[in-house]
Design an enzyme around this catalytic site. Structure first.
Site, PDB file in Angstrom:
ATOM      1  N   ASP A 186       0.870  -1.175   0.000  1.00  0.00           N
ATOM      2  CA  ASP A 186       0.000   0.000   0.000  1.00  0.00           C
ATOM      3  C   ASP A 186       0.908   1.227   0.000  1.00  0.00           C
ATOM      4  O   ASP A 186       2.116   1.141   0.183  1.00  0.00           O
ATOM      5  CB  ASP A 186      -0.985  -0.009   1.176  1.00  0.00           C
ATOM      6  CG  ASP A 186      -2.210   0.855   0.856  1.00  0.00           C
ATOM      7  OD1 ASP A 186      -2.130   1.676  -0.086  1.00  0.00           O
ATOM      8  OD2 ASP A 186      -3.239   0.735   1.534  1.00  0.00           O
TER       9      ASP A 186
HETATM   10  C1  NOJ Z   1      -3.974   3.978  -0.136  1.00  0.00           C
HETATM   11  C2  NOJ Z   1      -5.155   3.062  -0.016  1.00  0.00           C
HETATM   12  O1  NOJ Z   1      -5.131   2.390   1.232  1.00  0.00           O
HETATM   13  C3  NOJ Z   1      -5.235   2.045  -1.121  1.00  0.00           C
HETATM   14  O2  NOJ Z   1      -6.412   1.314  -0.988  1.00  0.00           O
HETATM   15  C4  NOJ Z   1      -5.152   2.731  -2.444  1.00  0.00           C
HETATM   16  O3  NOJ Z   1      -5.297   1.804  -3.480  1.00  0.00           O
HETATM   17  C5  NOJ Z   1      -3.804   3.436  -2.526  1.00  0.00           C
HETATM   18  N1  NOJ Z   1      -3.741   4.445  -1.484  1.00  0.00           N
HETATM   19  C6  NOJ Z   1      -3.568   4.067  -3.876  1.00  0.00           C
HETATM   20  O4  NOJ Z   1      -4.376   5.163  -4.047  1.00  0.00           O
END
Ligand code: NOJ
Length: 768
Positions: free
Chosen positions: A297
């Protein structure tokens, strides 16, 4: 064998150079390699330097759109690294022009011309916006859910995107958690079915088609179990809860062929998920034999330092790659340290080889090696996005997601020839709230508002009086840089209430649109309070004093505390954030063009203090004691849900009878058929979600009081009866037992079939 690979690799190299000389944009391998992707992957890998391998494991944000804390890497450095083959993927680069531009940098400058894969959060639609995932899950309609993912994939792929960071399949039991809006609620079985439907919708059965995109199962794992519902917070679950409640949806989508996984920000039992070898290698890659790649993430590898798990960035890179995180989203630690770690002998090159193969495999499956620009079609971008057809489907999807929570005086459906109707509320003519969080390219203020929907539904002679009742104000939300100008409810100004009260006095029926604005839920949007914010409750009570014929149209991203409303107001429609066609879909239900059929995928509490609240809880040793307080409850609140999981009314009624099993005993590998007769006892046609629950009465570990194990959405004409049959077998009866294995344990089971998790018809059987 080795020699064959070397020959294949050599031919591949020659082709690459031929292509470079011809200035061709693709490096088609099909002419000399057979269709076996594994051979192709190995051939490419054999050509790669260590630096190039690391490059494939790096993902950059495009800087145009920011969905996490921005990095301090300059655009100039990013460009340089793209040219050097130092980047394998980009996120948030959207539109044919931008994707082509970035892909071109790589194709025209790097030695091996390995195409970038472009990821984006296409969560509930791309430009045509569908209900937020929690809302759409209330449809319990897998065909609809699959189709909305398919349309989202079509629109996204027409705009250059080939990978979505969806579906989110984090089971969550806590209404305070802002991201509950992005999942399918509190049940692992329902979440699994919906997760698979979404994956099949995005990916189809052939990733190389132009209109399918790779899906991403996230967040692996435990993110939805954050303590106190606070985003990113610590998770403390034991290994059995992990396997029984959190992992089943991930296992289901892995089996269904989801191309990628994303790991999670949270720690579980002291280990950040991003650094968990147990999760990513032992369970996912070895245990489930899954061959896709895991992306971290946003910044989660670097955050292992803040967690107190890695002492510095270099160690964070080492821990993450060893744990099985294949691609680094925005931590810049793979880029800066992986090469060194390999050279120092701290990280074995075989780990990088494995990660790169996984990434290349997905790129091959997408057809990117055959044509790196295959998603860059200007004509498609102009003609396939936000089409009339997609809007029509968005309306269908939205109306099926609405849940009728209460209709005690049959105020609904409203006759279209009604003389005077008041449409009141801060969300009544708001075109933004329904677009919800994670709106991708869905424009601000682009939904059909409730007022617009009502206007086009009622007769010409109906007088509509519109009043806001209270206003939305801009919120200073510097914390969330990606989301500009979010609105919030005014907490002090009650000056618009009197005009709303006057409107209510004049009207036969009041439709009151209240709830949450779009960005009240979503990432980082956890709340300690889940009632009506601002002066909405004052508005509701003021209107109730002058006109009791109120229909609340609730727009929200989480279960809310609506106890007063549920006690006083005769009709409540749960309308979530329903997307582009919100107003039309709500009007379809308000005026009876569609008979509501949604069922709650989450429990609604009486009080926020009951959270986390979920139907599939354990019994405890003291579930109930009618004579004194020493039982598991509250002294100041009911312990049950105000509206339970699986609950939802219709404009007709359904009767369940003759619950039967075809036998009363089975062995572990046998099966039992459970059937029930469902009759539409009302005057109009309607759809019902028939649900089957079980309880394993005694186990090597305690089991939930009820667990959903089957559902079917059926349609019944007035007076019609249908028999619905479910099959119970090993797959449904097993759990992760005290032996740390998936087993069916012998013993007695109860089974219920009905219209909610409170179904009353029950029978029993025994597993020998
Ligand atoms: C953080 C989020 O937790 C995740 O779900 C998302 O895909 C990413 N950012 C990218 O935007």
């Amino acid at each position: 064998m080795k020699i064959i690979y070397q020959i294949v690799a050599l031919s591949f190299l020659m082709l690459l150079f031929t292509n470079c000389n011809n200035k061709k944009e693709n490096i088609s391998t099909s002419s000399f390699l057979n269709n076996n992707i594994e051979h192709k992957v190995d051939s490419v890998l054999a050509l790669m330097t260590l630096k190039e391998k690391v490059g494939q494991m790096v993902q950059y944000n495009g800087s145009w759109d920011v969905t996490g804390p921005p990095s301090n890497v300059s655009d100039k450095d990013k460009l340089e690294n793209l040219k050097n083959g130092g980047v394998g993927s980009m996120l948030n680069v959207v539109s044919v022009r931008k994707v082509r531009e970035a892909q071109k940098i790589v194709m025209e400058n790097t030695r091996l011309k390995i195409p970038l894969i472009f990821g984006y959060d296409v969560i509930h639609g791309f430009k045509t916006i569908f209900p937020i995932p929690l809302g759409e899950s209330a449809s319990w309609d897998l065909k609809i859910i699959k189709k909305s993912a398919r349309i989202a994939a079509k629109e996204a792929s027409a705009s250059g995107i080939n990978w979505t960071f969806a579906p989110m399949i984090d089971v969550s039991r806590d209404a305070r958690w802002g991201r509950i809006m992005e999942g399918s609620g509190e049940d692992p079985f329902l979440t699994s079915k919906i997760g698979v439907a979404r994956v099949l919708g995005f990916q189809g059965n052939d990733l190389s088609k132009n209109f399918t995109i790779a899906a991403c199962a996230k967040h692996f794992a435990g993110y939805g179990f954050a303590e106190a519902g606070r985003d990113y917070n610590t998770v403390n679950v034991g290994i059995h809860e992990l396997h029984n409640a959190i992992l089943p949806p991930f296992k289901a989508v892995a089996k269904a062929g989801v191309a990628t996984f994303m790991n999670a920000f949270n720690e579980i039992d002291g280990v950040p998920s991003t650094g968990s070898e147990n999760l990513q290698r032992t369970i996912l890659k070895e245990g489930w034999k899954w061959d896709g790649f895991v992306v971290s993430d946003w910044g989660s590898i670097g955050e292992m330092i803040t967690h107190g798990y890695a002492k510095d960035k270099k160690q964070a890179a080492e821990l993450a790659v060893k744990a099985g995180s294949d691609m680094d989203m925005e931590s810049y630690v793979y880029q800066n340290y992986l090469e060194k770690l390999v050279k120092e002998g701290k990280v074995d090159i075989s780990l990088l080889n494995d990660a790169v193969k996984r990434i290349l495999r997905v790129k091959f499956k997408l057809g990117l090696f055959d044509d790196p620009y295959k998603y860059c079609n200007e004509k498609r971008e102009k003609t396939e996005i936000f089409t009339k057809e997609n809007q029509d489907f968005a309306r269908e999807d939205a109306k099926k997601s609405i849940v009728l929570l209460k209709n005690s005086t049959n105020l609904l459906p409203i006759n279209k020839k009604i003389k005077t109707i008041a449409v009141i509320g801060p969300l009544a003519d708001d075109k933004d709230a329904p677009i919800g969080n994670w709106r991708a390219k869905g424009g601000s203020n682009s939904a059909v508002s409730l007022l617009e929907g009502v206007k086009s539904a009622v007769s010409k002679n109906t007088k509509i009086i519109y009043q806001k009742g209270c206003v939305l104000v801009k919120k200073d939300d510097k914390q969330h840089t990606g989301f500009l100008f979010p609105l919030t409810f005014n907490t002090t100004d009650k000056s618009d209430i009197p005009a709303a009260v006057n409107a209510a006095k004049e009207a036969e029926v009041v439709i009151l649109a209240i709830g949450e604005v779009a960005l009240q839920t979503g990432e980082g949007r956890s709340q300690a309070k889940i009632g009506f914010s601002g002066v909405q409750q004052d508005l509701l009570e003021a209107i109730y004093k002058v006109n009791k014929n109120i229909v609340i149209v609730l727009m929200n991203g989480r279960p809310m505390q609506i106890t007063w409303a549920a006690e006083h107001v005769p009709s409540i429609l749960e309308c979530w954030h329903l997307g582009s066609q919100s107003g039309n879909a709500i009007a379809d239900v308000l005026f009876g063009d569609y008979n509501p059929s949604g069922k709650l995928p989450v429990s609604f509490p009486y009080h926020v203090g009951q959270e986390p609240l979920y139907y599939n809880h354990k019994n405890t040793g003291r579930p109930f004691n009618p004579v004194n307080v020493t039982y598991s409850g509250y002294t100041d609140s009911p312990k049950i849900a105000l509206f339970p999981f699986g609950y939802g009314l219709s404009y007709t009624t359904f009767d369940y009878k003759n619950l039967k099993l075809d036998k009363s005993e089975m062995n572990k590998d046998g099966s039992i058929k459970a059937s029930v007769e469902v009759t539409n006892t009302g005057k109009i046609e309607g759809e019902e979600v028939v649900q089957m629950y079980i309880r394993d009465l005694v186990g090597s570990l305690t089991r939930p009081v009820r667990e959903l194990k089957g559902f079917e959405k059926i349609s019944l004409k007035s007076g019609e009866t249908k028999t619905v049959t479910f099959t119970l077998n090993r797959e449904l009866l097993q759990f992760y037992t005290a032996n740390n294995k998936w087993e069916v344990e012998p013993g007695d089971f109860n089974v219920w079939i009905g219209g909610s998790s409170k179904a009353k018809l029950m029978t029993s059987f025994t597993v020998k």
